[in-house]
Design a protein around this motif. Sequence first.
Motif, short mmCIF file in Angstrom:
data_model
loop_
_atom_site.label_atom_id
_atom_site.label_comp_id
_atom_site.label_asym_id
_atom_site.label_seq_id
_atom_site.Cartn_x
_atom_site.Cartn_y
_atom_site.Cartn_z
N GLU A 1 38.81 36.06 38.64
CA GLU A 1 39.84 36.61 37.76
C GLU A 1 41.08 35.72 37.71
O GLU A 1 41.70 35.57 36.67
N GLU A 2 41.45 35.19 38.87
CA GLU A 2 42.62 34.33 38.96
C GLU A 2 42.51 33.16 37.97
O GLU A 2 43.47 32.81 37.32
N TYR A 3 41.31 32.61 37.86
CA TYR A 3 41.09 31.50 36.92
C TYR A 3 41.01 32.01 35.48
O TYR A 3 41.45 31.35 34.55
N LEU A 4 40.40 33.18 35.30
CA LEU A 4 40.21 33.69 33.94
C LEU A 4 41.55 34.06 33.30
O LEU A 4 41.74 33.91 32.10
N HIS B 1 34.22 38.76 45.60
CA HIS B 1 35.63 38.47 45.96
C HIS B 1 36.58 38.64 44.78
O HIS B 1 37.77 38.78 44.96
N LYS B 2 36.04 38.57 43.56
CA LYS B 2 36.84 38.72 42.33
C LYS B 2 37.88 37.62 42.17
O LYS B 2 38.81 37.76 41.37
N THR B 3 37.75 36.55 42.92
CA THR B 3 38.72 35.46 42.79
C THR B 3 38.59 34.75 41.44
O THR B 3 39.50 34.06 41.02
#
Lengths: 243, 279
Positions: A87-90, A83-85
Motif C-alpha cells: 500500500e505504501e508504494y501504491l 504485511h500490506k506494505t
Amino acid sequence: MDCYTVFWREMLVFKRTFWKFLSARLVSPVLYLVAFGWGLGRSIRTDGGSYLDFVVPGIIALSAMTVSFNATGIPLNMSRLYHKTLEEYLIAPVGSFSFVLGKVLAGTVRGLVGALVILVLGLLFGARPEVGVWFFAVVFLTCFLFAALGVVAAMTVPSHEDMANFSTFVILPMAFLCGTFFRADVLPEVVADIICVLPLTHTSYALRSLAGGTGLPLISVFVLLAYAAAFLGIAVWIVRRAR
Amino acid sequence: MIEIRGLTKDYGRIRAVDNLHLKIERGEIFGLLGPNGAGKTTTIRMLTMLTRPTAGEAYIAGYEVRRDLARVRGEIGVVPQHINLDQELTARENLELHGRLYKMPPAERRRRIEELLAFVELDGRADELVSTFSGGMKRRLMIARALMHRPRVLFLDEPTAGLDPQTRRRMWDLVRQMNRDGVTVLLTTHYIEEAEALCHRVGIMHQGRLIALGTPAELKERVGRYVVESLNGGQTAYTLFATREEALVFAGSLRDGVVIRETSLEDVFVQLTGRRVGD
C-alpha cells in the motif's frame, strides 16, 4: 530515480541478510551437483564431454530461474496480502513502471548471485565451462524475465498457498524438463515441442552452447528477450490496474 | 479541503458506502464515527485511492481523486488501520524510504526525519528494526511516516484501535499537535470518547450512510442534553431530555436505580439507530 528508490530498499535488506541468503542458496546446488554430477552422472557421457560439464550450465539456468522468481514473488506476495506494505508504494507518487522495474532488478541481482554460487561450486567440483560476457548476459536475461514473472504471479494469485501452487505447476516442471539435466529432444516429439517453447529451455541451450565453446544461439537470445519484455509489460499493466 | 459528492461503493450486492456527501474544512479534525462495518474504512480507502468508487467523486485540496491522481498523492498522508510498516527496515529507514518515494531532497529528508523521530518520541530507537517495536511505537512511527512529506490532509483509520488508554492519550496529543501545525485530519473511530475528545465535527455513519453531522455539542443538543437511565424489567432504558429540570422531574417519578447524566455521543448514536456502537 523512483525505480532506484524501490531498488535501494531491496538492496538495503539484501545486504543485511546476505550471508543467510548465500548459505541457503548453497544447499540445493550442492545436492544437485552431488546427486547428478558425482552420483548419477559419473557413468554418463553426454555430447562428448563429462556429464558434470553438461549439467552445470543446466543447474545454473534452473537456479537463476528459481532464485529470481522466488526473490521477487514471495516477498511481494507477502507484502500485498499479509504485511500490506505494498500500500505504501501504491499510494506514493511512484510510477507503476518504476515500481516494477525496481523490484525486478532487485530480483535479478539475487538471481545473479544464486547463479554465481553454482558456477563457483561447479568449478570446485571439476567442471570447466567457458564463461564470457555473453554467458552472463544470458544469465542476466533469465533472472530478469523470471523476476518479472514473479511480480506477475505475486500480484495476481489470491493467497500465499496459490503462490506455492504457481511455483509447483509452472516453475518446478521447467526446472526438470527444460534441458537442465538431460537434452529435451530425447523426449517424445509432442512433449519436446512444448518444452521448446518454454523460456528456460533457451537458457539451458544457450548457456550450454556458450560453456562448450560453440557460440551464441541468437534465436534463444531473442526468445528470452521476448519473454522478458512480455512479462515486464504484463507486470506493469497489473500493477497499474491495482491502483 | 475535502469534498465528497455522492460517493458510493458496492461490493457485489452489498452497498458498503451509500451516496455519501460531506465537506471538511481546512484545519478541521473531522471524525467518522460508527460501528465496525459502517463503511468508514471503505470511505477512507476510496479517498486514498486504494479502492475504486462505484459512483460519485471526491475532491482533496481542489483535485479530483481519480482524475488528478498524481497531484492528490503528494497532498495526503495515510495511516491505515493495520500496521503496514516495513518490518525489515529500521524506523529511520522507513522514514527515509518514504521521503525518497515522495522525492524529497536529501538535506530536507534528513532534517525532517530527525524532527519527526523527536515528535513521536522514537529518537532513541531510530536505528532498530521495526519488528522489535511495541504496538504503540509502531503506530507512532506510522504517523511520523505519513507526515514525512508534509501532507496537507492526513487520514487516520482507527488510529488507536487496540492501544492501552495511556498510549491512546498520547496519540490524541500527537493528532492535536499536528492539527495545530496546519494539517487537516480525517479520522475514523468506533470509540465514542475519541470522537468527543478529539474531533471538531463528527459524522455518524450507519450501514454505509451518513446519518448525522455536526459538532459533538450540536449532536447532543439535537437528541437532548440530559439522559435518565432507569432499570426496566432487567433492561436499561434511556430517556433523553432537553433540560436538567425535565430530567429531574422524570427521574423523581421513578422508583430506584436511576442515573441522571449528560448525554454522550453514544446516546446520540443509540437514538438515531436504535443500537449501541459496539453492537
